[in-house]
Write a protein that holds these residues in place. Structure first.
Motif: not given
Length: 449
Positions: A323-328, A340-342, A360-362
């Motif tokens: 799962h790759v989420g928003n603004f990634v 998971k990379v939210g 988040a923010g990583t």
């Protein structure tokens, strides 16, 4: 029968108003020339000959990206299509079979149409189309099923201009006959050029047969202007969307999705609105791409989900159920199964083990100003929000990084890493600072008056 291709790509395209040769302008992420060559390559030709002229070296580079074995010849002076083919004839020495002449600025020709040309039993076969608005197209003059001659618009009579069967430009000719007919061409016409189209009348006068293969008008669209470039893009996208739907892909808003020339999407995948596919993207069956994603040079496995508002750059490899989420943003990184990379994260030059959670923010800090460095994250790790991973660095399997950490050293398996400055509270200092700042602001406003 053996086939060879001659692709005419010598023109500058002055109406493009560009320093770039017209055949190098892109449709669906690839030069117009590449589309024509790839369609021709489906015939399995023994030889691929590309005739260049304007910006010869740049056109040759583009041709070799499609076919390293392509023979590239130069037309130093642009004296017409017949003259261009004459420059290619020495490269056909020793070849016996059917020669197809294609145009490098015609990107929409289907492989099926080229196959029909190659399979024709006539001595010469010309591609034609019924034009909605014939305009200044050359006309195909027929007698029943026999093609008699091709007449350029500027040389046509009023009666000939009333014909709506127009010349699509492409033709298929026996190699020996082509050499014979081209050597006899004359430039006694309104433009003073050697027209390849004149070989039809010459062949008929010599008792040879000529036929027409027809296609949809859109396939023959030549790209000579920016408007035609946009039109070619629109035709390509319409065709690609229809093909994706036919192949079992769900497009929620088809008119907003843009494909590249080589996009592959497996059936039962779902693509949301406003998704853009750059070159070299493969999406396996059952994946889902949410709205407003931009993908290029990546591979997405079965069951993965991406977006919305995600960007996958070249070298991004997503295993199953990632799962790759928003603004990634993912670049040159491999994500193992179930990762998971939210949100709000950049992973570049990295490998992430299976079932790891990226907070988040990583950010993988992969560039030192000169060189790129890799980050390795083991399986089932937990990367806390706002972690800066300063590469080269390794986080072990089952390890955890505390939120807000800057990780500059390797983290052993199953260890907790904290890399942040200890918090210090100053009682009452915030109030005093705000009072001082407000006083200073008031003073400046009074001075300004």
């Amino acid at each position: 029968m053996a086939t060879a291709l001659i692709v005419l790509a010598a023109g500058q395209g002055t109406r493009m108003n560009s320093d770039l040769p017209k055949v190098l302008h892109k449709v669906a992420g690839a030069p117009v020339l590449a589309h024509a060559m790839r369609s021709g390559a489906t015939l399995g030709p023994e030889r691929m000959i590309v005739v260049t002229g304007h910006e010869r070296e740049a056109v040759e580079r583009a041709a070799r990206e499609v076919d390293e074995a392509a023979v590239v010849v130069e037309q130093a002076e642009q004296l017409g299509t017949g003259h261009a083919v004459a420059q290619a004839l020495p490269a056909l020495e020793g070849f016996a079979g059917k020669v197809l002449v294609l145009f490098g600025d015609t990107p929409l020709i289907r492989a099926e149409t080229l196959r029909a040309l190659a399979d024709s039993t006539a001595d010469i076969t010309v591609l034609g189309f019924q034009a909605q608005n014939p305009r200044r197209y050359g006309r195909l003059i027929t007698n029943g099923s026999e093609l008699q001659r091709i007449v350029e618009f500027k040389d046509a009579t009023e009666q000939e201009r009333s014909v709506t069967l127009c010349n699509g430009g492409l033709m298929a000719v026996d190699s020996a006959l082509l050499a014979e007919l081209v050597s006899d061409l004359s430039n006694d016409n309104a433009a003073g050029e050697y027209y390849l189209t004149d070989i039809v009348a010459s062949a008929r006068a010599g008792g040879r047969s000529a036929a027409v293969v027809t296609c949809d008008e859109s396939e023959t669209l030549g790209v000579d202007t920016r408007a035609q470039l946009a039109q070619a893009e629109a035709f390509f996208q319409s065709r690609a969307r229809a093909e994706a739907l036919e192949n079992g892909v769900t497009l929620i808003a088809p008119e907003t999705v843009f494909f590249a020339f080589d996009t592959f999407i497996g059936r039962d995948s779902i693509v949301g609105p406003s998704v853009v596919f750059g070159p070299r993207v493969t999406v396996e069956s059952g994946a889902e791409i949410h709205a407003f994603c931009h993908l290029e040079g990546c591979h997405i496995s079965r069951g993965a989900t991406v977006g919305p508002f995600a960007r996958l750059r070249p070298g991004a490899e997503l295993a199953e159920d990632v799962h790759v989420g928003n603004f990634v943003e993912i670049k040159n990184a491999v994500l193992g199964e179930g990762v998971k990379v939210g949100h709000l994260t950049y992973l570049g030059d990295a490998h992430v083990g299976e079932h790891t959670n990226i907070g988040a923010g990583t950010v993988t800090c992969n560039y030192d100003g000169v060189m790129k460095h890799r980050t390795e994250i083991g399986a089932r790790a937990f990367i806390g929000s706002d972690t800066m991973l300063v590469a080269p660095v390794r986080v072990g399997a089952g390890a955890l990084t505390a939120s807000g950490s800057v990780i500059t050293e390797d983290v052993p398996d199953e260890a907790l890493a904290l890399g942040r400055v200890k918090q210090v509270n100053k009682p009452g200092l915030a109030k005093r600072l705000f009072e001082r700042l407000r006083a200073e602001k008031s003073r400046r406003q009074k001075e300004a008056k």
